[in-house]
Design a protein around this motif. Sequence first.
Motif, PDB file in Angstrom:
ATOM      1  N   THR A 129       0.835  -1.201   0.000  1.00 23.71           N
ATOM      2  CA  THR A 129       0.000   0.000   0.000  1.00 23.71           C
ATOM      3  C   THR A 129       0.872   1.254   0.000  1.00 23.71           C
ATOM      4  O   THR A 129       0.608   2.218  -0.731  1.00 23.71           O
ATOM      5  N   MET A 130       1.945   1.246   0.824  1.00 23.67           N
ATOM      6  CA  MET A 130       2.858   2.397   0.859  1.00 23.67           C
ATOM      7  C   MET A 130       3.546   2.594  -0.489  1.00 23.67           C
ATOM      8  O   MET A 130       3.674   3.724  -0.990  1.00 23.67           O
ATOM      9  N   LEU A 131       3.989   1.481  -1.104  1.00 21.39           N
ATOM     10  CA  LEU A 131       4.663   1.593  -2.398  1.00 21.39           C
ATOM     11  C   LEU A 131       3.703   2.094  -3.479  1.00 21.39           C
ATOM     12  O   LEU A 131       4.081   2.904  -4.337  1.00 21.39           O
ATOM     13  N   ARG A 132       2.455   1.665  -3.473  1.00 18.21           N
ATOM     14  CA  ARG A 132       1.456   2.128  -4.446  1.00 18.21           C
ATOM     15  C   ARG A 132       1.215   3.635  -4.266  1.00 18.21           C
ATOM     16  O   ARG A 132       1.122   4.378  -5.254  1.00 18.21           O
ATOM     17  N   ALA A 133       1.104   4.024  -2.990  1.00 15.27           N
ATOM     18  CA  ALA A 133       0.893   5.449  -2.728  1.00 15.27           C
ATOM     19  C   ALA A 133       2.085   6.259  -3.214  1.00 15.27           C
ATOM     20  O   ALA A 133       1.934   7.341  -3.805  1.00 15.27           O
ATOM     21  N   HIS A 134       3.298   5.769  -3.004  1.00 18.74           N
ATOM     22  CA  HIS A 134       4.508   6.456  -3.454  1.00 18.74           C
ATOM     23  C   HIS A 134       4.545   6.552  -4.983  1.00 18.74           C
ATOM     24  O   HIS A 134       4.911   7.594  -5.542  1.00 18.74           O
ATOM     25  N   LEU A 135       4.141   5.457  -5.640  1.00 22.54           N
ATOM     26  CA  LEU A 135       4.099   5.461  -7.104  1.00 22.54           C
ATOM     27  C   LEU A 135       3.082   6.486  -7.612  1.00 22.54           C
ATOM     28  O   LEU A 135       3.346   7.222  -8.570  1.00 22.54           O
ATOM     29  N   GLN A 136       1.931   6.524  -6.986  1.00 25.90           N
ATOM     30  CA  GLN A 136       0.889   7.461  -7.411  1.00 25.90           C
ATOM     31  C   GLN A 136       1.333   8.906  -7.177  1.00 25.90           C
ATOM     32  O   GLN A 136       1.018   9.790  -7.963  1.00 25.90           O
ATOM     33  N   GLN A 137       2.085   9.154  -6.098  1.00 21.23           N
ATOM     34  CA  GLN A 137       2.590  10.502  -5.829  1.00 21.23           C
ATOM     35  C   GLN A 137       3.559  10.949  -6.922  1.00 21.23           C
ATOM     36  O   GLN A 137       3.679  12.126  -7.224  1.00 21.23           O
ATOM     37  N   ASN A 138       4.256   9.979  -7.494  1.00 16.65           N
ATOM     38  CA  ASN A 138       5.231  10.286  -8.551  1.00 16.65           C
ATOM     39  C   ASN A 138       4.617  10.212  -9.941  1.00 16.65           C
ATOM     40  O   ASN A 138       5.330  10.226 -10.935  1.00 16.65           O
ATOM     41  N   GLY A 139       3.282  10.046 -10.011  1.00 13.16           N
ATOM     42  CA  GLY A 139       2.589  10.081 -11.282  1.00 13.16           C
ATOM     43  C   GLY A 139       2.630   8.774 -12.060  1.00 13.16           C
ATOM     44  O   GLY A 139       2.381   8.759 -13.277  1.00 13.16           O
ATOM     45  N   ILE A 140       2.915   7.686 -11.414  1.00 16.93           N
ATOM     46  CA  ILE A 140       2.963   6.385 -12.095  1.00 16.93           C
ATOM     47  C   ILE A 140       1.636   5.670 -11.818  1.00 16.93           C
ATOM     48  O   ILE A 140       1.211   5.561 -10.681  1.00 16.93           O
ATOM     49  N   ALA A 141       1.017   5.204 -12.903  1.00 20.72           N
ATOM     50  CA  ALA A 141      -0.265   4.500 -12.763  1.00 20.72           C
ATOM     51  C   ALA A 141      -0.031   3.116 -12.168  1.00 20.72           C
ATOM     52  O   ALA A 141       0.901   2.395 -12.544  1.00 20.72           O
ATOM     53  N   VAL A 142      -0.905   2.751 -11.244  1.00 19.64           N
ATOM     54  CA  VAL A 142      -0.798   1.466 -10.569  1.00 19.64           C
ATOM     55  C   VAL A 142      -1.932   0.582 -11.043  1.00 19.64           C
ATOM     56  O   VAL A 142      -3.097   0.980 -11.037  1.00 19.64           O
ATOM     57  N   MET A 143      -1.578  -0.608 -11.483  1.00 22.51           N
ATOM     58  CA  MET A 143      -2.585  -1.566 -11.916  1.00 22.51           C
ATOM     59  C   MET A 143      -2.808  -2.590 -10.800  1.00 22.51           C
ATOM     60  O   MET A 143      -1.860  -3.116 -10.244  1.00 22.51           O
ATOM     61  N   VAL A 144      -4.083  -2.863 -10.520  1.00 20.41           N
ATOM     62  CA  VAL A 144      -4.411  -3.865  -9.492  1.00 20.41           C
ATOM     63  C   VAL A 144      -4.562  -5.189 -10.194  1.00 20.41           C
ATOM     64  O   VAL A 144      -5.368  -5.329 -11.107  1.00 20.41           O
ATOM     65  N   SER A 145      -3.750  -6.180  -9.793  1.00 18.89           N
ATOM     66  CA  SER A 145      -3.759  -7.469 -10.475  1.00 18.89           C
ATOM     67  C   SER A 145      -4.674  -8.490  -9.838  1.00 18.89           C
ATOM     68  O   SER A 145      -5.127  -9.421 -10.479  1.00 18.89           O
ATOM     69  N   SER A 146      -4.953  -8.357  -8.549  1.00 14.98           N
ATOM     70  CA  SER A 146      -5.850  -9.316  -7.887  1.00 14.98           C
ATOM     71  C   SER A 146      -6.692  -8.590  -6.854  1.00 14.98           C
ATOM     72  O   SER A 146      -6.285  -7.558  -6.344  1.00 14.98           O
ATOM     73  N   PRO A 147      -7.861  -9.127  -6.530  1.00 14.19           N
ATOM     74  CA  PRO A 147      -8.729  -8.460  -5.547  1.00 14.19           C
ATOM     75  C   PRO A 147      -8.065  -8.380  -4.177  1.00 14.19           C
ATOM     76  O   PRO A 147      -7.317  -9.274  -3.773  1.00 14.19           O
ATOM     77  N   GLY A 148      -8.357  -7.305  -3.446  1.00 11.45           N
ATOM     78  CA  GLY A 148      -7.834  -7.155  -2.099  1.00 11.45           C
ATOM     79  C   GLY A 148      -6.517  -6.432  -2.054  1.00 11.45           C
ATOM     80  O   GLY A 148      -5.942  -6.278  -1.002  1.00 11.45           O
ATOM     81  N   GLN A 149      -5.980  -5.973  -3.196  1.00 13.76           N
ATOM     82  CA  GLN A 149      -4.687  -5.275  -3.163  1.00 13.76           C
ATOM     83  C   GLN A 149      -4.853  -3.818  -3.449  1.00 13.76           C
ATOM     84  O   GLN A 149      -5.627  -3.331  -4.134  1.00 13.76           O
TER      85      GLN A 149
END
Length: 149
Positions: A129-149
Amino acid sequence: MERVGASVRIRRFGLCLVCDARGAPNPLGNCCLQLHEDARQKWGRVERRRRDKINNWIVQLSKILPDSVTENSKTGQSKGGILSKACDYIQELRQTQQQLVDNIKETERLHMDNELLRQQVEELRNKNTMLRAHLQQNGIAVMVSSPGQ
């Protein structure tokens, strides 16, 4: 006088085996043989009660043994057979108890391992979750590959 046969030998070499006396009349005029006969009868009653108690406990034991242990005989079993089956059954119970103790220990170990893995999963989810938030802050789109992530 030496008594042999159904009763215990009372005299040997002229001496009473119970009191080491010569069997002379006591002050009441009775020979010690009557006293010894009374003692023998009392001992017989005591011994009979002892045997009856043992037999009763063996019967109780045969009643508490499972039917699968005692069904080998149609007419009943001897005392020795009952005691033998009881010993076998006790050994079987001890083995079963040890297996249950081992299973409990294994279950506790697995429970601890499971709890540790749950904690690790939770830590990885938090890190993810922290890494996804960091990626989003840097403008990188995050793809969710499985439910619950």
